[in-house]
Design a protein around this motif. Sequence first.
Motif, PDB file in Angstrom:
ATOM      1  N   GLY A  67       0.842  -1.262  -0.007  1.00 27.81           N
ATOM      2  CA  GLY A  67       0.090  -0.104   0.142  1.00 27.81           C
ATOM      3  C   GLY A  67       1.080   1.281   0.035  1.00 27.81           C
ATOM      4  N   VAL A  68       0.571   2.152  -0.777  1.00 25.98           N
ATOM      5  CA  VAL A  68       1.667   3.370  -1.095  1.00 25.98           C
ATOM      6  C   VAL A  68       0.751   4.523  -1.294  1.00 25.98           C
ATOM      7  CG1 VAL A  68       3.400   4.375  -2.417  1.00 25.98           C
ATOM      8  CG2 VAL A  68       3.019   1.839  -2.294  1.00 25.98           C
ATOM      9  N   ARG A  69       1.337   5.685  -0.790  1.00 19.09           N
ATOM     10  CA  ARG A  69       0.773   7.051  -0.966  1.00 19.09           C
ATOM     11  C   ARG A  69       1.830   8.020  -1.310  1.00 19.09           C
ATOM     12  NH1 ARG A  69      -2.636   9.412   3.684  1.00 19.09           N
ATOM     13  NH2 ARG A  69      -3.725  10.724   2.212  1.00 19.09           N
ATOM     14  N   ASP A  70       1.516   9.007  -2.304  1.00 17.57           N
ATOM     15  CA  ASP A  70       2.794   9.788  -2.902  1.00 17.57           C
ATOM     16  C   ASP A  70       2.973  10.703  -1.495  1.00 17.57           C
ATOM     17  OD1 ASP A  70       1.089  12.497  -2.817  1.00 17.57           O
ATOM     18  OD2 ASP A  70      -0.352  11.098  -3.865  1.00 17.57           O
ATOM     19  N   PRO A  71       3.960  11.325  -1.798  1.00 20.39           N
ATOM     20  CA  PRO A  71       4.832  12.281  -0.757  1.00 20.39           C
ATOM     21  C   PRO A  71       3.813  13.299  -0.087  1.00 20.39           C
ATOM     22  CG  PRO A  71       6.329  11.787  -2.620  1.00 20.39           C
ATOM     23  CD  PRO A  71       4.814  11.425  -3.021  1.00 20.39           C
ATOM     24  N   ASN A  72       2.650  13.553  -0.892  1.00 23.40           N
ATOM     25  CA  ASN A  72       1.650  14.595  -0.414  1.00 23.40           C
ATOM     26  C   ASN A  72       0.565  13.943  -0.093  1.00 23.40           C
ATOM     27  OD1 ASN A  72       3.153  16.465  -2.794  1.00 23.40           O
ATOM     28  ND2 ASN A  72       3.141  17.254  -0.888  1.00 23.40           N
ATOM     29  N   GLY A  73       0.219  12.501  -0.352  1.00 31.88           N
ATOM     30  CA  GLY A  73      -0.881  12.027   0.383  1.00 31.88           C
ATOM     31  C   GLY A  73      -2.162  12.388  -0.265  1.00 31.88           C
ATOM     32  N   ILE A  74      -2.196  13.001  -1.584  1.00 31.71           N
ATOM     33  CA  ILE A  74      -3.219  13.654  -2.260  1.00 31.71           C
ATOM     34  C   ILE A  74      -4.530  12.982  -2.066  1.00 31.71           C
ATOM     35  CG2 ILE A  74      -4.297  14.613  -4.276  1.00 31.71           C
ATOM     36  CD1 ILE A  74      -1.904  16.425  -3.926  1.00 31.71           C
ATOM     37  N   ARG A  75      -4.515  11.688  -2.196  1.00 32.08           N
ATOM     38  CA  ARG A  75      -5.575  10.969  -2.513  1.00 32.08           C
ATOM     39  C   ARG A  75      -5.590   9.973  -1.155  1.00 32.08           C
ATOM     40  NH1 ARG A  75      -8.784  13.383  -4.555  1.00 32.08           N
ATOM     41  NH2 ARG A  75      -7.863  14.629  -6.292  1.00 32.08           N
ATOM     42  N   PRO A  76      -6.794   9.479  -0.416  1.00 26.63           N
ATOM     43  CA  PRO A  76      -6.522   8.906   0.833  1.00 26.63           C
ATOM     44  C   PRO A  76      -6.368   7.388   0.600  1.00 26.63           C
ATOM     45  CG  PRO A  76      -8.959   9.101  -0.112  1.00 26.63           C
ATOM     46  CD  PRO A  76      -8.192   9.828  -0.925  1.00 26.63           C
ATOM     47  N   LEU A  77      -5.908   6.743   1.512  1.00 29.07           N
ATOM     48  CA  LEU A  77      -5.673   5.189   1.528  1.00 29.07           C
ATOM     49  C   LEU A  77      -5.678   4.717   3.069  1.00 29.07           C
ATOM     50  CD1 LEU A  77      -5.369   2.870  -0.329  1.00 29.07           C
ATOM     51  CD2 LEU A  77      -2.858   2.925  -0.021  1.00 29.07           C
ATOM     52  N   VAL A  78      -6.566   3.949   3.369  1.00 27.23           N
ATOM     53  CA  VAL A  78      -6.630   3.624   4.828  1.00 27.23           C
ATOM     54  C   VAL A  78      -6.225   1.732   5.145  1.00 27.23           C
ATOM     55  CG1 VAL A  78      -8.235   5.089   5.391  1.00 27.23           C
ATOM     56  CG2 VAL A  78      -8.961   3.235   4.640  1.00 27.23           C
ATOM     57  N   ILE A  79      -5.688   1.686   5.960  1.00 28.78           N
ATOM     58  CA  ILE A  79      -5.555   0.298   6.545  1.00 28.78           C
ATOM     59  C   ILE A  79      -6.433  -0.491   7.371  1.00 28.78           C
ATOM     60  CG2 ILE A  79      -3.616  -1.305   7.299  1.00 28.78           C
ATOM     61  CD1 ILE A  79      -1.774   0.839   6.995  1.00 28.78           C
ATOM     62  N   GLY A  80      -6.983  -1.464   7.442  1.00 28.02           N
ATOM     63  CA  GLY A  80      -7.839  -2.269   8.162  1.00 28.02           C
ATOM     64  C   GLY A  80      -7.342  -3.537   8.514  1.00 28.02           C
ATOM     65  N   SER A  81      -7.846  -4.063   9.664  1.00 27.42           N
ATOM     66  CA  SER A  81      -7.356  -5.353  10.256  1.00 27.42           C
ATOM     67  C   SER A  81      -8.507  -6.268  10.115  1.00 27.42           C
ATOM     68  CB  SER A  81      -6.724  -5.238  11.435  1.00 27.42           C
ATOM     69  OG  SER A  81      -6.723  -6.718  12.191  1.00 27.42           O
ATOM     70  N   MET A  82      -8.302  -7.573   9.802  1.00 28.67           N
ATOM     71  CA  MET A  82      -9.207  -8.569   9.764  1.00 28.67           C
ATOM     72  C   MET A  82      -8.885  -9.757  10.681  1.00 28.67           C
ATOM     73  SD  MET A  82     -10.841  -9.060   5.903  1.00 28.67           S
ATOM     74  CE  MET A  82     -11.918  -9.923   6.631  1.00 28.67           C
ATOM     75  N   GLY A  83      -8.017  -9.383  11.689  1.00 26.63           N
ATOM     76  CA  GLY A  83      -7.694 -10.460  12.689  1.00 26.63           C
ATOM     77  C   GLY A  83      -6.397 -10.851  12.609  1.00 26.63           C
ATOM     78  N   THR A  84      -5.877 -11.560  13.732  1.00 28.54           N
ATOM     79  CA  THR A  84      -4.461 -12.104  13.626  1.00 28.54           C
ATOM     80  C   THR A  84      -4.618 -13.653  13.462  1.00 28.54           C
ATOM     81  OG1 THR A  84      -4.971 -11.813  16.121  1.00 28.54           O
ATOM     82  CG2 THR A  84      -3.625 -10.100  15.147  1.00 28.54           C
ATOM     83  N   SER A  85      -3.422 -14.153  13.663  1.00 29.89           N
ATOM     84  CA  SER A  85      -3.005 -15.406  13.532  1.00 29.89           C
ATOM     85  C   SER A  85      -4.006 -16.258  12.524  1.00 29.89           C
ATOM     86  CB  SER A  85      -3.068 -16.462  15.016  1.00 29.89           C
ATOM     87  OG  SER A  85      -3.763 -15.504  15.844  1.00 29.89           O
TER      88      SER A  85
END
Length: 496
Positions: free
Chosen positions: A201-219
């Motif tokens: 997952g990558v955002r440009d140095p200005n983060g012009i467009r959004p991008l979020v991280i979600g979790s669906m659990g561990t192990s």
Amino acid sequence: MIPNHPLDSNAYPAQSDSDGQRPDKPEEACGVFGVYAPGQDVAKLTYFGLYALQHRGQESAGIATFEGNQVHLHKEMGLVSQVFSETILNQLPGDLAVGHTRYSTTGSSRVVNAQPAVVETRLGKLALAHNGNLVNTTQLREELLRRNWDLITTTDSEAIALSIATEINAGKDWLEGAICAFRQCKGAFSLAIGTPDGLMGVRDPNGIRPLVIGSMGTSPERYVLASETCGLDIIGAEYVRDVEPGELVWITQEGLASFFWAEQPKRKLCIFEMIYFARPDSIMHDETLYSYRLRLGRQLAKESPADVDVIIGVPDSGIPAAIGFSQASGIPYAEGLIKNRYVGRTFIQPTQTMRESGIKMKLNPLKDVLTGKRIIIVDDSIVRGTTSRKLVKALRDAGATEVHMRISSPPVTHPCFYGIDTDNQDQLIAATKSVAEIAEQIGVDSLAYLSWDGMLKTTGEDTNSFCSACFTGDYPITVPEQVKRSKLMLEKSATC
Ligand SMILES: O=P(O)(O)OC[C@H]1O[C@H](OP(=O)(O)OP(=O)(O)O)[C@H](O)[C@@H]1O
Ligand SMILES: NC(=O)CC[C@H](N)C(=O)O
Ligand SMILES: [Mg+2]
């Protein structure tokens, strides 16, 4: 010179509708989605994620899944629900997937340009989903042609994918190769990239467009990437945090690793994401955009009141600001317009009579609510002025005695080069007309926009942390002259 497909001189082929303006192409931005979830039906998770991000792009949709080294890809023109069936999703097995809903900004609206863009590298295939727009596509593509790559699309997104492949093929690993390529890219890019070894997952140095991280659990640890939090909610993923401007997250069986690759990251989120594009149930800066837009409406009511009987909003995105306006002014809010939610972009061209009824295909006034009433109609923005002009006439025809318009953002005077294909500057009504002239053209009794200061005050954050070029012409990432010329009304130099 780069071969130019005849349809690609502009992302949207120049056409005219009955108003002498281009067809009603709303301003949107693409939706990207990625999921790393071994043992889960990643294609179906991506399908639902894209479903929630459909508002960001309605031209084409695609999903690529990774089953070890094998990539399964399906992409087509149309809405997510039209492109995928249960049968197709069942043919997309794997542990990792990326998906995309497209609103074209570089490269026309054709299936070959649909995403994810899949390219072959020394380490296996990569599948890239891009939201944003590069301003140095021409240079990147020329360099790729020089290196004998076959360019099969006319997009900037393929240029990013092939630039990564170039670095990988020169001996670098996924991370080094990707970072080297990102440093060559200028412009806006929020990316979800699938590889046989992990999800990026990558955002440009200005983060012009959004991008979020979600979790669906561990192990094992399972992660999701989405343009907006509404893409996490739909699959029950928990919001973890945003991908930061200039950050790369690398999600593998080891978990999530973070790398800051940009030299001088500087937050410049597109403020129009907050005002209009993103869904009101998405969270930015710790609150839903619904709450933010309510506050814009309240501020607008304080700045520009009017003595009327009822407040109505323009569905969909003008509604929260209208409710906020009503709350602050004490004037009742009512639904005065009903939106047909199924008017897509690809519907059959209407008959001439239907074209003339214009807006009613999309928005139909409620006569009972409007007859004999003085109204304020609130919208989030006026871009070309097409919606407002048709709307005001429809409201008067439905019996409104006075129509005052209030806009919960400042006038849009400049085009976007970073992922929203707003029209050329000469088509933006506020670029060439004063507020009084716009009021006259759209036929309202009065018109007021939210002030610049009012917008900043409501937004609360450091005012420098947003890209607001569409209101100011102050572009945070330098736009090359020849790219500027394609959209801006530039003064002729004395020597011409
Ligand atoms: O001045 P114009 O060029 O006509 O564009 C401005 C209109 O377009 C957008 O709405 P849109 O109809 O795209 O959809 P939404 O509000 O339902 O998201 C925006 O919210 C304005 O209503
Ligand atoms: N709106 C977008 O984010 C578009 C992504 C990319 N520039 C394309 O045209 O496909
Ligand atoms: Mg609207």
